[in-house]
Design a protein around this motif. Structure first.
Motif, PDB file in Angstrom:
ATOM      1  N   ILE A  74     -37.589   3.133 -22.737  1.00 21.34           N
ATOM      2  CA  ILE A  74     -37.320   1.695 -22.665  1.00 21.34           C
ATOM      3  C   ILE A  74     -36.590   1.308 -23.941  1.00 21.34           C
ATOM      4  CG2 ILE A  74     -38.326  -0.613 -22.532  1.00 21.34           C
ATOM      5  CD1 ILE A  74     -40.657   0.653 -20.942  1.00 21.34           C
ATOM      6  N   ALA A  75     -35.348   0.877 -23.803  1.00 20.17           N
ATOM      7  CA  ALA A  75     -34.548   0.478 -24.964  1.00 20.17           C
ATOM      8  C   ALA A  75     -33.423  -0.426 -24.474  1.00 20.17           C
ATOM      9  CB  ALA A  75     -33.978   1.697 -25.674  1.00 20.17           C
ATOM     10  N   SER A  76     -33.302  -1.547 -25.088  1.00 22.39           N
ATOM     11  CA  SER A  76     -32.321  -2.536 -24.656  1.00 22.39           C
ATOM     12  C   SER A  76     -31.014  -2.379 -25.427  1.00 22.39           C
ATOM     13  CB  SER A  76     -32.915  -3.933 -24.905  1.00 22.39           C
ATOM     14  OG  SER A  76     -31.902  -4.886 -25.046  1.00 22.39           O
ATOM     15  N   ALA A  77     -29.901  -2.560 -24.712  1.00 23.59           N
ATOM     16  CA  ALA A  77     -28.589  -2.444 -25.365  1.00 23.59           C
ATOM     17  C   ALA A  77     -28.382  -3.528 -26.413  1.00 23.59           C
ATOM     18  CB  ALA A  77     -27.480  -2.520 -24.314  1.00 23.59           C
ATOM     19  N   HIS A  78     -29.068  -4.657 -26.259  1.00 23.33           N
ATOM     20  CA  HIS A  78     -28.872  -5.724 -27.248  1.00 23.33           C
ATOM     21  C   HIS A  78     -30.044  -5.873 -28.214  1.00 23.33           C
ATOM     22  CE1 HIS A  78     -29.942  -7.481 -23.248  1.00 23.33           C
ATOM     23  NE2 HIS A  78     -30.948  -7.971 -23.953  1.00 23.33           N
ATOM     24  N   ARG A  79     -31.232  -5.389 -27.813  1.00 29.13           N
ATOM     25  CA  ARG A  79     -32.377  -5.505 -28.730  1.00 29.13           C
ATOM     26  C   ARG A  79     -32.557  -4.245 -29.575  1.00 29.13           C
ATOM     27  NH1 ARG A  79     -35.887  -7.681 -23.794  1.00 29.13           N
ATOM     28  NH2 ARG A  79     -35.522  -9.907 -23.989  1.00 29.13           N
ATOM     29  N   ASN A  80     -32.178  -3.095 -29.009  1.00 28.84           N
ATOM     30  CA  ASN A  80     -32.348  -1.811 -29.726  1.00 28.84           C
ATOM     31  C   ASN A  80     -31.067  -0.982 -29.641  1.00 28.84           C
ATOM     32  OD1 ASN A  80     -34.824  -2.128 -27.499  1.00 28.84           O
ATOM     33  ND2 ASN A  80     -35.534  -2.113 -29.627  1.00 28.84           N
ATOM     34  N   PRO A  81     -29.936  -1.526 -30.055  1.00 31.26           N
ATOM     35  CA  PRO A  81     -28.674  -0.795 -29.848  1.00 31.26           C
ATOM     36  C   PRO A  81     -28.636   0.572 -30.528  1.00 31.26           C
ATOM     37  CG  PRO A  81     -28.344  -2.717 -31.282  1.00 31.26           C
ATOM     38  CD  PRO A  81     -29.726  -2.820 -30.734  1.00 31.26           C
ATOM     39  N   ASP A  82     -29.265   0.698 -31.678  1.00 31.97           N
ATOM     40  CA  ASP A  82     -29.231   1.993 -32.377  1.00 31.97           C
ATOM     41  C   ASP A  82     -30.010   3.053 -31.600  1.00 31.97           C
ATOM     42  OD1 ASP A  82     -27.749   0.818 -34.343  1.00 31.97           O
ATOM     43  OD2 ASP A  82     -29.423   0.542 -35.739  1.00 31.97           O
ATOM     44  N   LYS A  83     -31.131   2.623 -31.025  1.00 28.76           N
ATOM     45  CA  LYS A  83     -31.968   3.546 -30.239  1.00 28.76           C
ATOM     46  C   LYS A  83     -31.215   3.997 -28.986  1.00 28.76           C
ATOM     47  CE  LYS A  83     -36.788   3.542 -28.668  1.00 28.76           C
ATOM     48  NZ  LYS A  83     -37.955   2.662 -28.455  1.00 28.76           N
ATOM     49  N   VAL A  84     -30.560   3.044 -28.334  1.00 22.91           N
ATOM     50  CA  VAL A  84     -29.780   3.359 -27.130  1.00 22.91           C
ATOM     51  C   VAL A  84     -28.675   4.351 -27.490  1.00 22.91           C
ATOM     52  CG1 VAL A  84     -28.173   2.423 -25.416  1.00 22.91           C
ATOM     53  CG2 VAL A  84     -30.287   1.187 -25.959  1.00 22.91           C
ATOM     54  N   HIS A  85     -27.989   4.072 -28.581  1.00 21.81           N
ATOM     55  CA  HIS A  85     -26.889   4.950 -29.016  1.00 21.81           C
ATOM     56  C   HIS A  85     -27.391   6.366 -29.261  1.00 21.81           C
ATOM     57  CE1 HIS A  85     -23.845   6.060 -32.412  1.00 21.81           C
ATOM     58  NE2 HIS A  85     -23.601   6.714 -31.305  1.00 21.81           N
ATOM     59  N   ALA A  86     -28.455   6.479 -30.022  1.00 24.69           N
ATOM     60  CA  ALA A  86     -28.963   7.812 -30.380  1.00 24.69           C
ATOM     61  C   ALA A  86     -29.383   8.587 -29.130  1.00 24.69           C
ATOM     62  CB  ALA A  86     -30.140   7.679 -31.341  1.00 24.69           C
ATOM     63  N   TRP A  87     -30.076   7.903 -28.225  1.00 26.73           N
ATOM     64  CA  TRP A  87     -30.563   8.575 -27.014  1.00 26.73           C
ATOM     65  C   TRP A  87     -29.397   8.995 -26.122  1.00 26.73           C
ATOM     66  CZ3 TRP A  87     -30.573   7.483 -21.702  1.00 26.73           C
ATOM     67  CH2 TRP A  87     -31.476   8.217 -20.924  1.00 26.73           C
ATOM     68  N   ALA A  88     -28.466   8.080 -25.894  1.00 26.60           N
ATOM     69  CA  ALA A  88     -27.338   8.367 -24.995  1.00 26.60           C
ATOM     70  C   ALA A  88     -26.454   9.470 -25.579  1.00 26.60           C
ATOM     71  CB  ALA A  88     -26.518   7.097 -24.763  1.00 26.60           C
ATOM     72  N   ALA A  89     -26.204   9.397 -26.872  1.00 24.80           N
ATOM     73  CA  ALA A  89     -25.322  10.382 -27.502  1.00 24.80           C
ATOM     74  C   ALA A  89     -25.971  11.772 -27.512  1.00 24.80           C
ATOM     75  CB  ALA A  89     -24.982   9.948 -28.923  1.00 24.80           C
ATOM     76  N   GLY A  90     -27.307  11.822 -27.488  1.00 19.59           N
ATOM     77  CA  GLY A  90     -27.997  13.106 -27.547  1.00 19.59           C
ATOM     78  C   GLY A  90     -28.391  13.667 -26.196  1.00 19.59           C
ATOM     79  N   ALA A  91     -28.235  12.890 -25.140  1.00 16.45           N
ATOM     80  CA  ALA A  91     -28.784  13.272 -23.827  1.00 16.45           C
ATOM     81  C   ALA A  91     -28.222  14.609 -23.329  1.00 16.45           C
ATOM     82  CB  ALA A  91     -28.524  12.162 -22.808  1.00 16.45           C
ATOM     83  N   ALA A  92     -26.912  14.778 -23.379  1.00 16.57           N
ATOM     84  CA  ALA A  92     -26.305  16.016 -22.861  1.00 16.57           C
ATOM     85  C   ALA A  92     -26.793  17.217 -23.673  1.00 16.57           C
ATOM     86  CB  ALA A  92     -24.784  15.911 -22.895  1.00 16.57           C
ATOM     87  N   GLY A  93     -26.859  17.053 -24.970  1.00 12.41           N
ATOM     88  CA  GLY A  93     -27.314  18.139 -25.844  1.00 12.41           C
ATOM     89  C   GLY A  93     -28.772  18.512 -25.598  1.00 12.41           C
ATOM     90  N   GLN A  94     -29.553  17.521 -25.100  1.00 10.98           N
ATOM     91  CA  GLN A  94     -30.962  17.777 -24.779  1.00 10.98           C
ATOM     92  C   GLN A  94     -31.105  18.505 -23.454  1.00 10.98           C
ATOM     93  OE1 GLN A  94     -33.751  16.658 -26.635  1.00 10.98           O
ATOM     94  NE2 GLN A  94     -32.257  16.091 -28.197  1.00 10.98           N
ATOM     95  N   GLY A  95     -30.005  18.666 -22.724  1.00  9.34           N
ATOM     96  CA  GLY A  95     -30.061  19.371 -21.441  1.00  9.34           C
ATOM     97  C   GLY A  95     -30.081  18.464 -20.231  1.00  9.34           C
ATOM     98  N   MET A  96     -30.014  17.158 -20.464  1.00 13.59           N
ATOM     99  CA  MET A  96     -29.972  16.239 -19.311  1.00 13.59           C
ATOM    100  C   MET A  96     -28.625  16.354 -18.613  1.00 13.59           C
ATOM    101  SD  MET A  96     -31.969  12.851 -20.610  1.00 13.59           S
ATOM    102  CE  MET A  96     -32.424  13.055 -22.314  1.00 13.59           C
ATOM    103  N   LYS A  97     -28.647  16.082 -17.297  1.00 14.62           N
ATOM    104  CA  LYS A  97     -27.430  16.231 -16.486  1.00 14.62           C
ATOM    105  C   LYS A  97     -26.963  14.901 -15.901  1.00 14.62           C
ATOM    106  CE  LYS A  97     -27.726  20.755 -16.844  1.00 14.62           C
ATOM    107  NZ  LYS A  97     -27.064  21.321 -18.007  1.00 14.62           N
TER     108      LYS A  97
END
Ligand code: RP5
Length: 151
Positions: free
Chosen positions: A37-60
């Motif tokens: 749970i992370a909001s693009a406007h309330r937690n933009p840094d968290k969203v960025h970190a998760w999205a940018a790392g998703a592929a590297g974590q093995g998500m498809k």
């Protein structure tokens, strides 16, 4: 559960009840997933970190659900090469049309595949279909699911 293949991100805790429909459907297909749970406007840094790392974590595949001025899916899509499925949440003021238009009207170059308002289960089915394009096990789950629906 093993390595998550599908990442689900919600703009708010208030989206969780509807999005349990996606979780249940992924569980029915035995698709490993994780939920943030992370909001693009309330937690933009968290969203960025998760999205940018998703592929590297093995998500498809990513499923992003949000309501109102729902820019979450587009923001996630900006930071990942993975396909992003957007779920527009029904809202109290505009019935979810606000969320739908925010998601479906992405400009050329940054697509998100938008399902129906509150279309949580369809997002999970589509995510599994995407996995099934390269994985016979998941393709079989979808074939069985379709056969069951036809009965
Ligand atoms: C969006 O605004 C969320 O995705 C949610 O659908 C909507 C309302 O959020 P809350 O105010 O209930 O946290 O960011």
């Amino acid at each position: 559960m093993s390595q998550p293949l599908v990442g689900i991100i919600l703009g708010s805790k208030s989206d969780l009840e509807v999005m349990q429909g996606a979780v249940k459907q992924l569980e029915a297909f035995d698709v490993p997933h994780e939920l943030l749970i992370a909001s693009a406007h309330r937690n933009p840094d968290k969203v960025h970190a998760w999205a940018a790392g998703a592929a590297g974590q093995g998500m498809k595949v990513i499923i992003a659900a949000a309501g109102k001025a729902a820019h979450l899916a587009g923001v996630v899509a900006a930071f990942t090469p993975l396909p992003v499925i957007a779920v527009p949440m029904k809202t109290s003021d505009l019935g979810g049309l606000d969320s739908l238009l925010s998601m479906v009207q992405m400009p050329t170059g940054v697509p998100v595949a938008t399902v129906a308002i509150n279309g949580a289960a369809n997002a999970a089915i589509l995510a599994t279909q995407i996995l099934g394009a390269a994985d016979e096990g998941f393709r079989k789950k979808i074939e069985d699911f379709k056969a069951q629906m036809a009965e």
